[in-house]
Design a protein around this motif. Structure first.
Motif, short mmCIF file in Angstrom:
data_model
loop_
_atom_site.label_atom_id
_atom_site.label_comp_id
_atom_site.label_asym_id
_atom_site.label_seq_id
_atom_site.Cartn_x
_atom_site.Cartn_y
_atom_site.Cartn_z
N VAL A 162 0.83 -1.21 0.00
CA VAL A 162 0.00 0.00 0.00
C VAL A 162 0.86 1.26 0.00
O VAL A 162 0.61 2.20 -0.76
CB VAL A 162 -0.95 0.01 1.21
CG1 VAL A 162 -1.66 1.36 1.34
CG2 VAL A 162 -2.00 -1.10 1.08
N LEU A 195 -2.29 -5.24 -4.79
CA LEU A 195 -3.09 -4.96 -3.59
C LEU A 195 -4.03 -6.12 -3.28
O LEU A 195 -4.09 -6.61 -2.15
CB LEU A 195 -3.90 -3.69 -3.79
CG LEU A 195 -3.21 -2.34 -3.70
CD1 LEU A 195 -4.19 -1.23 -4.09
CD2 LEU A 195 -2.65 -2.09 -2.31
N ARG A 196 -4.77 -6.55 -4.28
CA ARG A 196 -5.79 -7.58 -4.08
C ARG A 196 -5.16 -8.91 -3.69
O ARG A 196 -5.66 -9.63 -2.83
CB ARG A 196 -6.60 -7.73 -5.38
CG ARG A 196 -7.99 -8.25 -5.18
CD ARG A 196 -8.83 -8.25 -6.43
NE ARG A 196 -8.36 -7.43 -7.50
CZ ARG A 196 -8.22 -7.84 -8.77
NH1 ARG A 196 -8.52 -9.09 -9.08
NH2 ARG A 196 -7.81 -7.03 -9.71
N GLU A 214 -3.39 -8.71 -0.06
CA GLU A 214 -4.21 -8.46 1.13
C GLU A 214 -4.33 -9.70 2.02
O GLU A 214 -4.33 -9.59 3.25
CB GLU A 214 -5.61 -7.99 0.71
CG GLU A 214 -6.48 -7.57 1.86
CD GLU A 214 -7.84 -7.04 1.41
OE1 GLU A 214 -8.46 -6.31 2.19
OE2 GLU A 214 -8.27 -7.36 0.28
N GLU A 225 -2.94 -2.55 -8.79
CA GLU A 225 -4.18 -2.92 -8.10
C GLU A 225 -4.22 -4.41 -7.84
O GLU A 225 -4.66 -4.85 -6.76
CB GLU A 225 -5.38 -2.49 -8.94
CG GLU A 225 -6.72 -2.57 -8.21
CD GLU A 225 -7.32 -3.96 -8.15
OE1 GLU A 225 -8.06 -4.26 -7.18
OE2 GLU A 225 -7.04 -4.77 -9.07
N TRP A 248 -10.94 0.82 -3.31
CA TRP A 248 -10.13 0.46 -2.16
C TRP A 248 -10.22 1.45 -0.99
O TRP A 248 -9.79 1.14 0.11
CB TRP A 248 -8.66 0.34 -2.59
CG TRP A 248 -8.35 -0.96 -3.23
CD1 TRP A 248 -8.37 -1.27 -4.55
CD2 TRP A 248 -8.00 -2.17 -2.54
NE1 TRP A 248 -8.04 -2.58 -4.76
CE2 TRP A 248 -7.82 -3.16 -3.54
CE3 TRP A 248 -7.83 -2.52 -1.21
CZ2 TRP A 248 -7.46 -4.47 -3.22
CZ3 TRP A 248 -7.48 -3.83 -0.90
CH2 TRP A 248 -7.30 -4.78 -1.90
N ARG A 306 -11.69 0.33 2.54
CA ARG A 306 -10.90 -0.72 3.17
C ARG A 306 -9.56 -0.19 3.69
O ARG A 306 -9.10 -0.56 4.77
CB ARG A 306 -10.64 -1.86 2.18
CG ARG A 306 -11.69 -2.95 2.21
CD ARG A 306 -11.35 -4.09 1.29
NE ARG A 306 -11.55 -3.74 -0.10
CZ ARG A 306 -11.27 -4.54 -1.11
NH1 ARG A 306 -10.73 -5.72 -0.89
NH2 ARG A 306 -11.49 -4.17 -2.36
N LEU A 307 -8.93 0.70 2.91
CA LEU A 307 -7.63 1.20 3.30
C LEU A 307 -7.73 2.19 4.46
O LEU A 307 -6.87 2.22 5.34
CB LEU A 307 -6.93 1.85 2.10
CG LEU A 307 -6.58 0.87 0.97
CD1 LEU A 307 -5.93 1.60 -0.19
CD2 LEU A 307 -5.67 -0.24 1.46
#
Length: 284
Positions: free
Chosen positions: A153, A192-193, A196, A189, A236, A239-240
């Motif tokens: 992130v 990130l997914r 996680e 992206e 996002w 969630r972030l």
């Protein structure tokens, strides 16, 4: 013992200058059980013709072409959809990988606790020939990465091009049946997914070189910023904020300040829609 198949997915558009060297990097890998899948996004610079003249008789190389130009995300999805391997590499059409990359990645993923393995790389500036580490990866050491999602992130020292994934884990995180979003920073992206809920192992051995040149997608003015703030962040943001709170808002503020400075200096074009979107993302 059967060696797992590794699918090397290479989306390409107008890369006639680089594609031969990139494909040859993978043909020269010490690990042999590979398939090299190349998806041409209707190039108009002779890329498709060149690839066919050079590689059409090589069984490990499979060439595909879209009937029209689709853009980054859809083209990356198309090449991924051809993959049959247990492990997957998603490579750019202009970067370079050392012959040991696939072998070392497979060795690490033999540890069932590891979901993906990422390697150190250097940036190759084409105009000067200078090789440099990034500020994020220069001093990062080998090992299981604690707080890997947070690192992705905020600093993202791990590049998708120098990473090997488990295909079954990639399939689990598809959105509406597709792996990549239809946007410029679909690779970031995806990291990130995937990151996680996955375990990352990092190797601090330089395994390849990321080219910087005038035709990089990242050279499109404001392209990455618009992609992030208009497409990725709306997905996002909640969630972030929940995960990182003020630290994440501070990161957005730093990005806004840098953008304002670049506009004033004239290194970035003025874009007030982007500016106010960045402000709203901080306040939301």
């Amino acid at each position: 013992m059967i060696s797992p198949l590794v699918s090397i997915c290479i989306p390409v558009y107008n890369a006639a200058k680089y594609i031969e060297e990139t494909i040859n990097c993978f043909l020269l890998q010490s690990y042999q059980n590979i398939e090299i899948l190349v998806q041409d996004d209707y190039s108009n610079d002779g890329t498709w013709e060149l690839m066919n003249s050079l590689f059409h008789n090589i069984t490990k190389v499979k060439l595909y072409r879209n009937e029209k130009n689709l853009g980054i995300g859809p083209n990356w999805n198309n090449v991924y959809d051809h993959a049959r391997g247990e492990y997957v590499v998603i490579a750019n059409a202009d970067d370079l990988h050392k012959p040991s990359f696939i072998e070392k990645g497979v060795q690490k993923l033999s540890d069932s606790k590891i979901d993906f393995v990422s390697f150190k790389y250097k940036v190759l500036f084409e105009k000067t020939g200078i090789l440099e580490y990034t500020s994020q990866n220069e001093f990062l050491k080998s090992g299981y990465v604690e707080n890997s999602f947070e690192k992705i992130v905020f600093t993202n020292p791990f590049h998708i091009v120098f990473t090997m994934f488990r295909k079954n884990k990639l399939d689990e995180i598809k959105l509406n049946g597709k792996l990549f979003l239809d946007t410029q920073v679909c690779d970031a992206e995806l990291m990130l997914r995937y990151g996680e809920k996955s375990t990352l192992y990092y190797c601090d051995e330089v395994i390849g070189y990321y080219r910087i040149h005038e035709t990089n997608n990242s050279s499109i003015p404001l392209g990455e910023k618009k992609s992030y703030y208009f497409v990725v962040l709306p997905i996002w943001h909640t969630r972030l904020i929940k995960a990182f709170g003020f630290k994440f808002r501070k990161g957005l503020l730093v990005g806004l300040v840098r953008y304002c400075k670049s506009m004033i200096k004239g290194s970035s074009p003025w874009d007030f829609k982007l500016f106010f979107t960045m402000v709203r993302s901080i306040m939301a």
